[in-house]
Design a protein around this motif. Structure first.
Motif, PDB file in Angstrom:
ATOM      1  N   THR A  86       0.876  -1.367  -0.207  1.00  0.00           N
ATOM      2  CA  THR A  86       0.009   0.014   0.064  1.00  0.00           C
ATOM      3  C   THR A  86       0.893   1.272   0.089  1.00  0.00           C
ATOM      4  OG1 THR A  86      -0.276  -0.115   2.370  1.00  0.00           O
ATOM      5  CG2 THR A  86      -2.159  -0.978   1.186  1.00  0.00           C
ATOM      6  N   ALA A  87       2.104   1.073  -0.343  1.00  0.00           N
ATOM      7  CA  ALA A  87       3.059   2.389  -0.207  1.00  0.00           C
ATOM      8  C   ALA A  87       3.317   2.867  -1.485  1.00  0.00           C
ATOM      9  CB  ALA A  87       4.172   2.182   0.628  1.00  0.00           C
ATOM     10  N   PHE A  88       4.296   2.559  -2.193  1.00  0.00           N
ATOM     11  CA  PHE A  88       5.013   3.057  -3.469  1.00  0.00           C
ATOM     12  C   PHE A  88       4.901   1.606  -4.367  1.00  0.00           C
ATOM     13  CE2 PHE A  88       9.070   4.336  -5.695  1.00  0.00           C
ATOM     14  CZ  PHE A  88       8.236   4.835  -6.745  1.00  0.00           C
ATOM     15  N   LEU A  89       5.794   0.786  -4.203  1.00  0.00           N
ATOM     16  CA  LEU A  89       5.710  -0.445  -5.260  1.00  0.00           C
ATOM     17  C   LEU A  89       4.800  -1.426  -5.123  1.00  0.00           C
ATOM     18  CD1 LEU A  89       7.521  -2.150  -7.230  1.00  0.00           C
ATOM     19  CD2 LEU A  89       8.630  -2.976  -5.169  1.00  0.00           C
ATOM     20  N   GLY A  90       4.146  -1.423  -3.953  1.00  0.00           N
ATOM     21  CA  GLY A  90       3.107  -2.360  -3.698  1.00  0.00           C
ATOM     22  C   GLY A  90       2.147  -2.141  -4.682  1.00  0.00           C
ATOM     23  N   VAL A 145      -5.599 -12.890  -8.719  1.00  0.00           N
ATOM     24  CA  VAL A 145      -6.488 -12.603  -7.569  1.00  0.00           C
ATOM     25  C   VAL A 145      -5.642 -12.607  -6.440  1.00  0.00           C
ATOM     26  CG1 VAL A 145      -8.273 -13.862  -5.986  1.00  0.00           C
ATOM     27  CG2 VAL A 145      -8.234 -14.514  -8.265  1.00  0.00           C
ATOM     28  N   LEU A 146      -5.799 -11.111  -5.805  1.00  0.00           N
ATOM     29  CA  LEU A 146      -5.120 -10.837  -4.852  1.00  0.00           C
ATOM     30  C   LEU A 146      -5.389 -10.727  -3.440  1.00  0.00           C
ATOM     31  CD1 LEU A 146      -3.871  -7.895  -7.149  1.00  0.00           C
ATOM     32  CD2 LEU A 146      -2.141  -9.339  -6.281  1.00  0.00           C
ATOM     33  N   THR A 147      -4.378 -11.016  -2.624  1.00  0.00           N
ATOM     34  CA  THR A 147      -4.648 -10.594  -1.024  1.00  0.00           C
ATOM     35  C   THR A 147      -3.548  -9.826  -0.672  1.00  0.00           C
ATOM     36  OG1 THR A 147      -5.402 -12.886  -0.760  1.00  0.00           O
ATOM     37  CG2 THR A 147      -4.887 -11.870   1.373  1.00  0.00           C
ATOM     38  N   LEU A 148      -3.899  -8.853   0.300  1.00  0.00           N
ATOM     39  CA  LEU A 148      -2.983  -7.953   0.906  1.00  0.00           C
ATOM     40  C   LEU A 148      -2.592  -8.184   2.504  1.00  0.00           C
ATOM     41  CD1 LEU A 148      -3.805  -4.355  -0.709  1.00  0.00           C
ATOM     42  CD2 LEU A 148      -2.330  -6.536  -1.450  1.00  0.00           C
ATOM     43  N   PHE A 149      -1.540  -8.373   2.858  1.00  0.00           N
ATOM     44  CA  PHE A 149      -1.422  -8.352   4.269  1.00  0.00           C
ATOM     45  C   PHE A 149      -0.461  -7.145   4.696  1.00  0.00           C
ATOM     46  CE2 PHE A 149       1.645  -9.651   7.687  1.00  0.00           C
ATOM     47  CZ  PHE A 149       0.547 -10.208   8.694  1.00  0.00           C
ATOM     48  N   ASN A 150      -1.091  -6.550   5.830  1.00  0.00           N
ATOM     49  CA  ASN A 150      -0.237  -5.450   6.291  1.00  0.00           C
ATOM     50  C   ASN A 150      -1.009  -5.119   7.505  1.00  0.00           C
ATOM     51  OD1 ASN A 150      -2.477  -3.543   5.732  1.00  0.00           O
ATOM     52  ND2 ASN A 150      -1.965  -3.698   3.449  1.00  0.00           N
ATOM     53  N   ARG A 151      -0.431  -3.995   8.235  1.00  0.00           N
ATOM     54  CA  ARG A 151      -0.913  -3.746   9.547  1.00  0.00           C
ATOM     55  C   ARG A 151      -2.260  -2.649   9.450  1.00  0.00           C
ATOM     56  NH1 ARG A 151       4.325  -0.857  11.294  1.00  0.00           N
ATOM     57  NH2 ARG A 151       3.953  -0.116   9.255  1.00  0.00           N
ATOM     58  N   GLY A 152      -2.545  -2.204   8.255  1.00  0.00           N
ATOM     59  CA  GLY A 152      -3.593  -1.492   8.111  1.00  0.00           C
ATOM     60  C   GLY A 152      -3.380   0.087   8.386  1.00  0.00           C
ATOM     61  N   LYS A 153      -2.042   0.413   8.494  1.00  0.00           N
ATOM     62  CA  LYS A 153      -1.710   1.959   8.740  1.00  0.00           C
ATOM     63  C   LYS A 153      -1.342   2.858   7.476  1.00  0.00           C
ATOM     64  CE  LYS A 153       0.753   0.953  13.197  1.00  0.00           C
ATOM     65  NZ  LYS A 153       1.937   0.853  13.502  1.00  0.00           N
ATOM     66  N   THR A 154      -0.895   2.112   6.578  1.00  0.00           N
ATOM     67  CA  THR A 154      -0.412   3.027   5.304  1.00  0.00           C
ATOM     68  C   THR A 154      -1.396   2.750   4.358  1.00  0.00           C
ATOM     69  OG1 THR A 154       2.070   2.301   5.575  1.00  0.00           O
ATOM     70  CG2 THR A 154       1.506   3.233   3.697  1.00  0.00           C
ATOM     71  N   LEU A 207      -5.863  -8.920   4.558  1.00  0.00           N
ATOM     72  CA  LEU A 207      -5.505  -9.564   5.799  1.00  0.00           C
ATOM     73  C   LEU A 207      -4.674  -8.625   6.671  1.00  0.00           C
ATOM     74  CD1 LEU A 207      -4.546 -13.163   4.608  1.00  0.00           C
ATOM     75  CD2 LEU A 207      -6.786 -12.243   5.431  1.00  0.00           C
ATOM     76  N   HIS A 208      -5.239  -8.511   8.131  1.00  0.00           N
ATOM     77  CA  HIS A 208      -4.392  -7.704   8.808  1.00  0.00           C
ATOM     78  C   HIS A 208      -3.750  -8.261   9.810  1.00  0.00           C
ATOM     79  CE1 HIS A 208      -7.059  -4.117   7.609  1.00  0.00           C
ATOM     80  NE2 HIS A 208      -5.924  -3.963   6.877  1.00  0.00           N
ATOM     81  N   GLY A 209      -2.408  -7.733  10.320  1.00  0.00           N
ATOM     82  CA  GLY A 209      -1.545  -8.439  11.421  1.00  0.00           C
ATOM     83  C   GLY A 209      -0.114  -7.627  11.224  1.00  0.00           C
ATOM     84  N   ASP A 210       0.770  -8.214  11.806  1.00  0.00           N
ATOM     85  CA  ASP A 210       2.200  -7.555  11.943  1.00  0.00           C
ATOM     86  C   ASP A 210       3.232  -8.602  11.647  1.00  0.00           C
ATOM     87  OD1 ASP A 210       4.262  -6.321  12.728  1.00  0.00           O
ATOM     88  OD2 ASP A 210       3.499  -4.912  13.949  1.00  0.00           O
ATOM     89  N   ARG A 211       4.108  -8.299  10.698  1.00  0.00           N
ATOM     90  CA  ARG A 211       4.956  -9.237  10.389  1.00  0.00           C
ATOM     91  C   ARG A 211       5.910  -9.534  11.623  1.00  0.00           C
ATOM     92  NH1 ARG A 211       7.830  -8.666   5.141  1.00  0.00           N
ATOM     93  NH2 ARG A 211       8.840 -10.245   5.738  1.00  0.00           N
ATOM     94  N   ASP A 212       6.005  -8.437  12.426  1.00  0.00           N
ATOM     95  CA  ASP A 212       6.677  -8.999  13.587  1.00  0.00           C
ATOM     96  C   ASP A 212       6.057  -9.682  14.647  1.00  0.00           C
ATOM     97  OD1 ASP A 212       8.735  -9.143  15.545  1.00  0.00           O
ATOM     98  OD2 ASP A 212       9.415  -6.906  15.463  1.00  0.00           O
TER      99      ASP A 212
END
Ligand SMILES: NC(=O)c1ccc[n+]([C@@H]2O[C@H](COP(=O)([O-])OP(=O)(O)OC[C@H]3O[C@@H](n4cnc5c(N)ncnc54)[C@H](OP(=O)(O)O)[C@@H]3O)[C@@H](O)[C@H]2O)c1
Length: 340
Positions: A18-22, A35-44, A55-60
């Motif tokens: 959700t930033a630049f390259l993504g 068919v796409l799925t995005l996984f991120n924290r939902g911040k950007t 899908l929300h989560g945190d890779r850490d």
């Protein structure tokens, strides 16, 4: 290659997106029917792509939402330290065919030789336990590449982009030049014009990532451009052509700029003089990627589109470029150059 991959119906997950390259990868992939799925924290940019599964989560530490799901490919744009890349790649390995790891040409050690290919010497860190990405960006990416490949047992595709530029780049590093050239007048151009430059349009990179997913590429690829050597002069001429500016370039020597404490790359972005062990910095060999389908739009098109995008930004954002020298500083340097 599976049948659906050949047809282009690929289930791809992006770790990030959700930033630049993504976002460019998302656009290129869905244009090809993935068919796409995005996984991120939902911040950007949380409002981006409302029609795509998120899908929300945190890779850490919080990868739960990825558990038990299957994808053909995963594109990891946000891996910077080996510990976290190992965590996501190990979790996903049984459920994905291919793990695309976005690395960087900064993985290479200093004093790079011109024409260095994928097997060039890599940066190392004196403290392998450090996760200080600011300090050890290249070395940590190099370790992350290995982590991805190990977890995927050789099914990782590692891509090493150079400077990524174009519409959506919030750093203004390349953008400084189209904006400055379009303004016109006397433009301070660094060096004598012969220094090589390398960068890649984010849309060319994204298109190739999608192609490589469809072809199930694995292994390591340097990925910057263009296909043939581009000098600083050729880049500025292309920018002038693309932006239609009435600019007149005054080439100011590297030694003079150095005497005025104007630093290549940080003060005058994209530019790194070809000397003092830095000759290889902008002459990385990308022939392997080019043979595997990486292609580049004309430099003038990247310039025109970057400027057009920049002009859509709110006025207060446009008021101050985040890279390059100020108009006052440029005027001062040009006056001193002419008076020397
Ligand atoms: N820019 C350049 O010139 C350049 C050059 C060479 C290589 N690269 C490489 O290219 C990549 C740049 O990608 P980008 O930032 O443009 O990618 P992006 O996929 O557009 O954005 C990064 C994504 O990562 C997500 N993210 C960040 N931290 C996360 C976490 N802890 N857990 C889950 N998701 C997380 C962010 O969303 P949330 O914040 O919502 O989580 C965001 O969606 C980097 O790997 C960089 O090293 C860049």
């Amino acid at each position: 290659m599976t049948d659906h991959k050949r047809r282009g119906f690929v289930k791809t997950a992006a770790v990030g997106g959700t930033a630049f390259l993504g976002p460019q990868v998302v656009e290129a992939a869905r244009a090809r029917g993935h068919v796409l799925t995005l996984f991120n924290r939902g911040k950007t940019n949380p409002g981006l792509f409302p029609d795509i599964e998120k899908l929300h989560g945190d890779r850490d530490g919080d990868l739960a939402s990825l558990e038990g799901r299957k994808w053909d490919a995963v594109v990891d744009t946000s891996g910077f330290v080996p510990r976290l890349v190992t965590m996501s790649a190990s979790l996903l390995a049984p459920n994905v065919n291919q793990y695309v790891f976005i690395s960087t040409i900064s993985v290479f050690a200093e004093d790079l030789k011109p024409g260095t290919a994928e097997d060039g010497p890599l940066a190392t860190t004196p403290d392998p336990s450090s996760e200080d990405v600011r300090k050890y960006y290249g070395a940590l990416k190099a370790l992350s590449e290995k982590a991805a490949d190990k977890a995927m047992s050789g099914r990782a595709w590692t891509i090493r982009p150079g400077l990524i530029v174009g519409p959506g780049d919030q750093t203004d590093r390349y953008t400084y030049w189209p904006v400055r050239v379009a303004k016109g007048g006397e433009v301070l151009a660094p060096g004598d014009g012969s220094d090589p430059v390398q960068y890649i349009d984010v849309r060319d990179l994204a298109a190739w990532i999608v192609l490589g997913v469809e072809r199930n590429l694995t292994g390591t690829y340097n990925a910057t451009g263009p296909a043939k050597k581009l000098t600083m002069k050729a880049m500025l001429d292309a920018i002038k052509k693309g932006t239609g500016g009435e600019a007149k370039f005054t080439w100011v020597s590297t030694a003079f700029l150095e005497s005025k404490k104007v630093a290549p790359w940080s003060d005058l972005p994209v530019w790194v003089p070809s000397r003092n062990g830095e000759e290889g910095f902008a002459q990385v060999n990308c022939s392997k990627a080019i043979a595997a389908g990486l292609s580049f739009r004309p430099a003038a098109t990247t310039a025109a589109d970057t400027l057009a995008w920049y002009r859509t930004l709110p006025e207060d954002r446009r008021g101050k470029l985040l890279a390059g020298i100020s108009a006052d500083k440029e005027r001062e340097l040009l006056a001193a150059w002419h008076a020397r």
